[in-house]
Design an enzyme around this catalytic site. Structure first.
Site, mmCIF file in Angstrom:
data_model
loop_
_atom_site.group_PDB
_atom_site.id
_atom_site.type_symbol
_atom_site.label_atom_id
_atom_site.label_comp_id
_atom_site.label_asym_id
_atom_site.label_seq_id
_atom_site.Cartn_x
_atom_site.Cartn_y
_atom_site.Cartn_z
ATOM 1 N N HIS A 167 -1.724 8.085 14.917
ATOM 2 C CA HIS A 167 -1.031 8.388 13.655
ATOM 3 C C HIS A 167 -2.008 8.306 12.487
ATOM 4 O O HIS A 167 -2.070 9.191 11.638
ATOM 5 C CB HIS A 167 0.130 7.401 13.453
ATOM 6 C CG HIS A 167 0.646 7.314 12.045
ATOM 7 N ND1 HIS A 167 -0.034 6.634 11.042
ATOM 8 C CD2 HIS A 167 1.760 7.804 11.463
ATOM 9 C CE1 HIS A 167 0.641 6.731 9.920
ATOM 10 N NE2 HIS A 167 1.735 7.427 10.143
ATOM 11 N N ASN A 168 -2.789 7.231 12.436
ATOM 12 C CA ASN A 168 -3.739 7.054 11.338
ATOM 13 C C ASN A 168 -4.842 8.099 11.375
ATOM 14 O O ASN A 168 -5.313 8.565 10.337
ATOM 15 C CB ASN A 168 -4.339 5.652 11.367
ATOM 16 C CG ASN A 168 -3.376 4.606 10.825
ATOM 17 O OD1 ASN A 168 -2.159 4.763 10.898
ATOM 18 N ND2 ASN A 168 -3.901 3.530 10.292
ATOM 19 N N GLU A 216 -3.439 11.106 9.980
ATOM 20 C CA GLU A 216 -3.363 10.858 8.530
ATOM 21 C C GLU A 216 -4.702 11.170 7.858
ATOM 22 O O GLU A 216 -4.746 11.814 6.806
ATOM 23 C CB GLU A 216 -2.988 9.396 8.308
ATOM 24 C CG GLU A 216 -2.877 8.939 6.878
ATOM 25 C CD GLU A 216 -2.613 7.436 6.803
ATOM 26 O OE1 GLU A 216 -3.352 6.747 6.075
ATOM 27 O OE2 GLU A 216 -1.690 6.949 7.483
ATOM 28 N N LYS A 240 -0.075 4.185 16.960
ATOM 29 C CA LYS A 240 -0.316 3.955 15.529
ATOM 30 C C LYS A 240 -1.730 4.395 15.154
ATOM 31 O O LYS A 240 -1.961 4.956 14.077
ATOM 32 C CB LYS A 240 -0.111 2.478 15.193
ATOM 33 C CG LYS A 240 -0.474 2.075 13.751
ATOM 34 C CD LYS A 240 0.337 2.855 12.718
ATOM 35 C CE LYS A 240 0.308 2.246 11.331
ATOM 36 N NZ LYS A 240 -0.964 1.952 10.749
ATOM 37 N N SER A 245 3.905 1.571 9.912
ATOM 38 C CA SER A 245 3.353 2.532 8.965
ATOM 39 C C SER A 245 4.300 2.774 7.801
ATOM 40 O O SER A 245 5.517 2.786 7.967
ATOM 41 C CB SER A 245 3.069 3.870 9.656
ATOM 42 O OG SER A 245 2.589 4.809 8.713
#
Length: 483
Positions: A187-188, A191, A184, A129
């Site tokens: 995380h996205n 986001e 991940k 990232s």
């Protein structure tokens, strides 16, 4: 030049930047691209004079690597990853490692880890990232897969990763098979939530408070100096200050239709599979979907009516309310993301270190913020923390922001300004703190029309009952299951 420490396949912008980053930390890297013209352009351009070897075939790439070989794929997620895995396997030997550094779905990484290990090789699926700048200057790296491969890639990954204030790298082993890509993905998803919350704050200031782009730039710049300090707040301030060639704010000329690459959708779907209420991230995904039907919205705006925003009050006070609502909602976003990781860890047998994950996101990545240090502290104090909202620090911050949060959501509703992320975060908070929800009525309805049974508050858990509500049904009940 000698042989390379690592190979890389895929010379799009992320691949090129990672290669430059790796070489700058003292490693030699060999690169290959299916369109070999890109190899030539790279070697004769940005890579000229550097310890970067250009390869024009898989055989040449493999021949230029030290053993045990390590090859990183920076190619489009999906079939291209499988294609390259199958291309590489015949050229590799026991102990060699294939690394997927793209945005692959974690379920694919679980499958691929098993497949590659069955061929005597090692596999890593790693989230990377930070976008193009992160790839070049230091990304957040979230590796998972074959743990036996970690010692071979650790020196390279930790050297190229972003570093936090004390010098620690934003890279550490996450867990088995698909754990890295799962983290991940979450995380996205967070986001997506962060970006939607910021967009709602922007719309409230623009539509309700009537602020100019320059005025909003100053607000976000001020916020970035305080508790909301983060990469996304920082770039929002920069964006609002940016002028087009005619001197007008560029932001006002950008079409309001958002794109997405699927990771937010994957996060939402996985939350449904796990039975975890990821309401804020789900609303952030749907907000992008709603934005995409631009022509339909334009037509609807001429037919459907609602209140015209009209602000009466102290503007500075309401800006402070928006800041507090954004902060409280952000806490909910992370709380939901962490509950999803905890559920998945049980499902897939991963031993995730939740405090360490917060450190992985502390630098380099898109959601990096000072906020993450507090998440690390929360899980260091209580590794079995069920929900971030129950940590004393976050409990205090949410309670301190609660009045502002409610004023902002109320004002938005009364003035017809959509705030799906702010309002869903508040509803989640109210639902989570509610001792008794109306699901008792829902269970009665299910039992009435489908004999789905219910539990009773005056009996012990695990005992199920069915009522013949009309007197015309039967005593046979349906089986119980969780969808």
């Amino acid at each position: 030049m000698g042989k390379a420490d690592i190979g890389l396949i895929g010379l799009a912008v992320m691949g090129e930047n990672l290669a430059i980053n790796i070489e700058s930390k003292g490693f030699t890297i060999a690169v290959f691209n299916r369109t070999t013209e890109k190899v030539t352009n790279f070697i004769e351009g940005r890579a000229k004079g550097k310890n970067i070897i250009g390869a024009y075939s898989i055989q040449e790439l493999v021949d230029n690597l030290r053993k045990p070989r390590k090859i990183m794929l920076m190619v489009k997620a999906g079939k291209p990853v499988d294609d390259f895995i199958n291309l590489l396997i015949p050229y590799l030997e026991k102990g060699d490692t294939i690394i997927d550094g793209g945005n692959s779905h974690f379920a694919d990484t679980i499958r691929r880890t098993k497949y590659v290990e069955e061929h005597g090789l090692l596999y890593i699926g790693t989230g990377v990232s930070g976008g193009e700048e992160g790839a070049l200057k230091g990304p957040s790296i979230m590796p998972g897969g074959s743990y036996a491969a970690w010692p071979f890639v650790k020196p390279i990954f930790q050297a190229i990763a972003a570093k936090i204030e004390d010098g620690n790298p934003c890279c550490n082993w996450v867990g088995d098979n698909g754990a890295g890509h799962f983290v991940k993905m979450v995380h996205n998803g967070i986001e997506y939530g962060d970006m939607q919350l910021i967009c709602e704050a922007y719309q409230l200031m623009k539509e309700y408070l009537g602020m100019t782009a320059d005025e909003m730039h100053e607000v976000f710049k001020d916020w970035n100096a305080g508790k909301l300090n983060s990469y996304l707040i920082e770039i929002t301030s920069d964006i609002l200050a940016y002028k087009d060639t005619d001197g007008q704010p560029l932001i006002d000329k950008i079409l309001d239709t958002a794109g997405q690459k699927g990771t937010g959708k994957w996060t939402s779907i996985t939350s449904l599979d796990e039975g975890i209420p990821l309401t804020l991230i789900g609303e952030a995904v749907y907000a992008r979907c709603l934005s995409a039907i631009k022509e339909e919205r334009v037509a609807a705006s001429k037919i459907l009516t609602g209140p015209k925003p009209e602000f009466k009050g102290d503007r500075e006070e309401f800006i402070e309310d928006i800041k507090n609502a954004l902060y409280a909602s952000k806490i909910v976003s992370y709380a939901q993301g962490y509950t999803l990781m905890q559920a998945a860890a049980k499902t897939y047998g991963w031993k995730l270190n939740y405090g360490e994950i917060a450190l992985l996101w502390r630098g380099g990545c898109i959601i990096r913020s000072v906020f993450l240090g507090k998440i690390k502290e929360a899980f260091d104090k209580n590794p079995r923390l069920n929900n971030l909202l129950l940590d004393p620090f976050f409990k205090e911050k949410v309670e301190g922001s609660q009045s502002s949060w409610r004023r902002v959501v109320s004002a938005a509703v009364l003035n017809g300004i959509p705030v799906p992320a702010f309002s869903s975060a508040l509803s989640y908070y109210d639902g989570y703190r509610c001792e008794r929800l109306p699901a008792n009525l829902l269970q009665a309805q299910r039992d009435y029309f489908g004999a789905h049974t219910y539990e009773r508050v005056d009996r012990k858990r695990g005992e199920f009952y069915h009522t013949n509500w009309t007197g015309q049904g039967c005593t046979t009940s349906s089986t119980t299951y969780d969808a």
